[in-house]
Design a protein around this motif. Structure first.
Motif, PDB file in Angstrom:
ATOM      1  N   ALA A 170      -0.072  -2.411  -4.531  1.00 33.77           N
ATOM      2  CA  ALA A 170      -1.456  -2.869  -4.323  1.00 33.77           C
ATOM      3  C   ALA A 170      -2.394  -1.695  -4.579  1.00 33.77           C
ATOM      4  CB  ALA A 170      -1.632  -3.389  -2.906  1.00 33.77           C
ATOM      5  N   CYS A 171      -1.963  -0.508  -4.178  1.00 36.18           N
ATOM      6  CA  CYS A 171      -2.704   0.725  -4.409  1.00 36.18           C
ATOM      7  C   CYS A 171      -1.785   1.897  -4.117  1.00 36.18           C
ATOM      8  CB  CYS A 171      -3.978   0.797  -3.561  1.00 36.18           C
ATOM      9  SG  CYS A 171      -3.683   0.641  -1.793  1.00 36.18           S
TER      10      CYS A 171
ATOM     11  N   ALA B 276      -4.284  -1.892   4.060  1.00 38.40           N
ATOM     12  CA  ALA B 276      -3.252  -2.926   4.269  1.00 38.40           C
ATOM     13  C   ALA B 276      -3.852  -4.142   4.955  1.00 38.40           C
ATOM     14  CB  ALA B 276      -2.094  -2.337   5.086  1.00 38.40           C
TER      15      ALA B 276
ATOM     16  N   ARG C 242      -6.921  -5.167   4.819  1.00 34.33           N
ATOM     17  CA  ARG C 242      -7.768  -5.884   3.864  1.00 34.33           C
ATOM     18  C   ARG C 242      -6.965  -6.918   3.082  1.00 34.33           C
ATOM     19  NH1 ARG C 242     -12.172  -3.689   0.552  1.00 34.33           N
ATOM     20  NH2 ARG C 242     -13.348  -2.256   1.854  1.00 34.33           N
ATOM     21  N   HIS C 243      -5.698  -6.548   2.790  1.00 39.92           N
ATOM     22  CA  HIS C 243      -4.839  -7.459   2.018  1.00 39.92           C
ATOM     23  C   HIS C 243      -4.350  -8.624   2.843  1.00 39.92           C
ATOM     24  CE1 HIS C 243      -4.182  -5.961  -2.055  1.00 39.92           C
ATOM     25  NE2 HIS C 243      -4.549  -4.808  -1.565  1.00 39.92           N
TER      26      HIS C 243
ATOM     27  N   VAL D  54       0.904  -1.158   0.000  1.00 36.81           N
ATOM     28  CA  VAL D  54       0.000   0.000   0.000  1.00 36.81           C
ATOM     29  C   VAL D  54       0.939   1.204   0.000  1.00 36.81           C
ATOM     30  CG1 VAL D  54      -1.672   1.312   1.365  1.00 36.81           C
ATOM     31  CG2 VAL D  54      -1.876  -1.180   1.158  1.00 36.81           C
TER      32      VAL D  54
ATOM     33  N   ARG E 169       2.937  -3.899   5.257  1.00 33.85           N
ATOM     34  CA  ARG E 169       2.518  -3.744   3.862  1.00 33.85           C
ATOM     35  C   ARG E 169       2.617  -2.285   3.408  1.00 33.85           C
ATOM     36  NH1 ARG E 169       0.521  -7.413   0.496  1.00 33.85           N
ATOM     37  NH2 ARG E 169      -0.103  -8.879   2.099  1.00 33.85           N
TER      38      ARG E 169
END
Ligand code: ZN
Length: 410
Positions: free
Chosen positions: A181-182, A405, A407-408, A71, A112
């Protein structure tokens, strides 16, 4: 997330000592000694926060925290000439503070979190614009890099080589796309909408698209004293009509901005009826259809004025950047984080370009959080945002990043 306000503010002061200007602003042109020094400062700070730091072939500096895809939080440290202390620098400092704090407190999801400082976002020196993020997105053409030179004739490729980068390898920066991831960016609004709403922050829904039209009008040059009204074919009149119609469209379509910022009379002189004139029409809005409708109406008004004036009217689309919508999930995380922290953060579009504009079309889910700009002033040494608003922004950014983060998973 609760950050140390003084620490964030002093880090912002520290990076802005690099390239500080007498007027109280900062000047760090892309690939200048100052801007490189600022990127090295970023790399050193990211390393101190325990991140694994690397420079990619386009000069972007990354810091990953152990888990990928990351992230990624970041912004840029280059400025416009005689620029301000917040544009770019705030987002970079906030990213470092958020990730540093999350790691030292071992907050869930911290591994993350990652940081990035993109190279050459402003595009003023070499005319590229968002060069670093475009290299990551795979949309920076090798021919653009080869041709890029500044106003003093310095070639970008020479500068890259002088600093140990191989111009031919710049596209390899694209390997970092899969590591994201984003992407989240905290940035000053550079406008006055949030201040008028008395809101400290705003969540960006889309970065507006932009279309530029190059307009050329041909009439007939003739003597300004002897040419009677009915014999005139004045090429400047339709150009003037385009500028007026641009203003008209803005009053009827609130989401659209349209500007004639450049206009000319070819071989113009006080004693000649303009024979050839032209301008550039710049239209921006959050949707392609809105841009096309506004541009269509303005060009139609210009064409009608040309017919009345006995002139020929030609319009050519010379630049077209589609709008970049922000990702729903990332926007939701920012809105949610602001609500949890009890901060007012209305949704708005971004009227200026940012690195998310190159990353979003490449498939990176992006989100941006704006901090109110005092007086709406930007790209100036007078650029200001309050310490309170900047810290609130960093805290909302951090809370949103951690929720994404988590969520991942870990
Ligand atoms: Zn910026």
């Amino acid at each position: 997330m609760k950050l140390d306000a003084e620490r964030l503010w002093s880090a912002l002061g520290e990076v802005n000592r690099i390239g500080a200007t007498p007027a109280g602003g900062a000047e760090r042109l892309a690939w200048s000694d100052q801007e490189l020094q600022a990127r090295r400062w970023f790399a050193e700070r990211a390393g101190r926060a325990g991140l694994d730091v690397s420079w990619d072939p386009a000069g972007n500096v990354w810091g990953f925290g152990g888990l990928e895809p990351g992230v990624v939080l970041g912004s840029h440290l280059d400025t416009v000439p005689d620029g301000g202390r917040f544009d770019g620098a705030l987002g970079v400092v906030a990213a470092l503070e958020v990730v540093g704090h999350a790691r030292s407190e071992q907050l869930p999801g911290c591994e993350r979190l990652a940081v990035v400082c993109f190279s050459d976002e402003e595009g003023v020196r070499f005319g590229l614009g968002m060069a670093g993020s475009r290299a990551v997105a795979g949309t920076l053409e090798p021919a653009e890099i080869e041709a890029a030179r500044d106003s003093e004739g310095v070639l970008l490729t020479d500068l890259l080589e002088a600093h140990g980068f191989e111009p031919a390898r710049v596209p390899e920066a694209g390997a970092n796309l899969a590591r994201m991831a984003c992407y989240l960016e905290l940035h000053v609004e550079q406008g006055i909408r949030l201040e008028r709403l008395r809101a400290p922050l705003g969540v960006v829904t889309a970065i507006v698209g932009l279309s530029d039209y190059h307009i050329e009008v041909t009439g007939e040059a003739n003597h300004a004293g002897t040419t009677a009204l009915e014999d005139r074919r004045d090429a400047l009149l339709p150009v003037a009509q385009v500028a007026l119609a641009a203003r008209e469209v803005m009053s009827s379509a609130p989401g659209v901005v349209a500007t004639v910022g450049e206009a000319w009379v070819l071989n113009g002189a006080p004693n000649i009826v303009p024979g050839k004139a032209g301008c550039v029409l710049d239209v921006r809005a959050g949707g392609v259809a809105e841009i096309e409708a506004a541009a269509g109406a303005i060009l139609e008004a210009g064409r009608a004025a040309a017919a009345t004036a006995g002139c020929e009217f030609e319009a050519r689309l010379t630049k077209c950047l589609p709008p970049a919508p922000m990702d729903e999930v990332v926007v939701g995380a920012l809105v949610g984080a602001a609500a949890v922290l009890g901060v007012e953060a209305p949704k708005l579009d971004s009227r200026a370009g940012h690195d998310a504009m190159s990353l979003a079309p490449a498939g990176v889910p992006c989100g941006m959080l704006f901090v109110a700009s005092q007086g709406g002033i930007s790209h100036s040494p007078m650029e200001r945002s309050s310490q309170r608003d900047c810290v609130l922004g960093a805290e909302v950014l951090g809370a949103a990043a951690l929720s994404l983060a988590q969520r991942h998973g870990s």
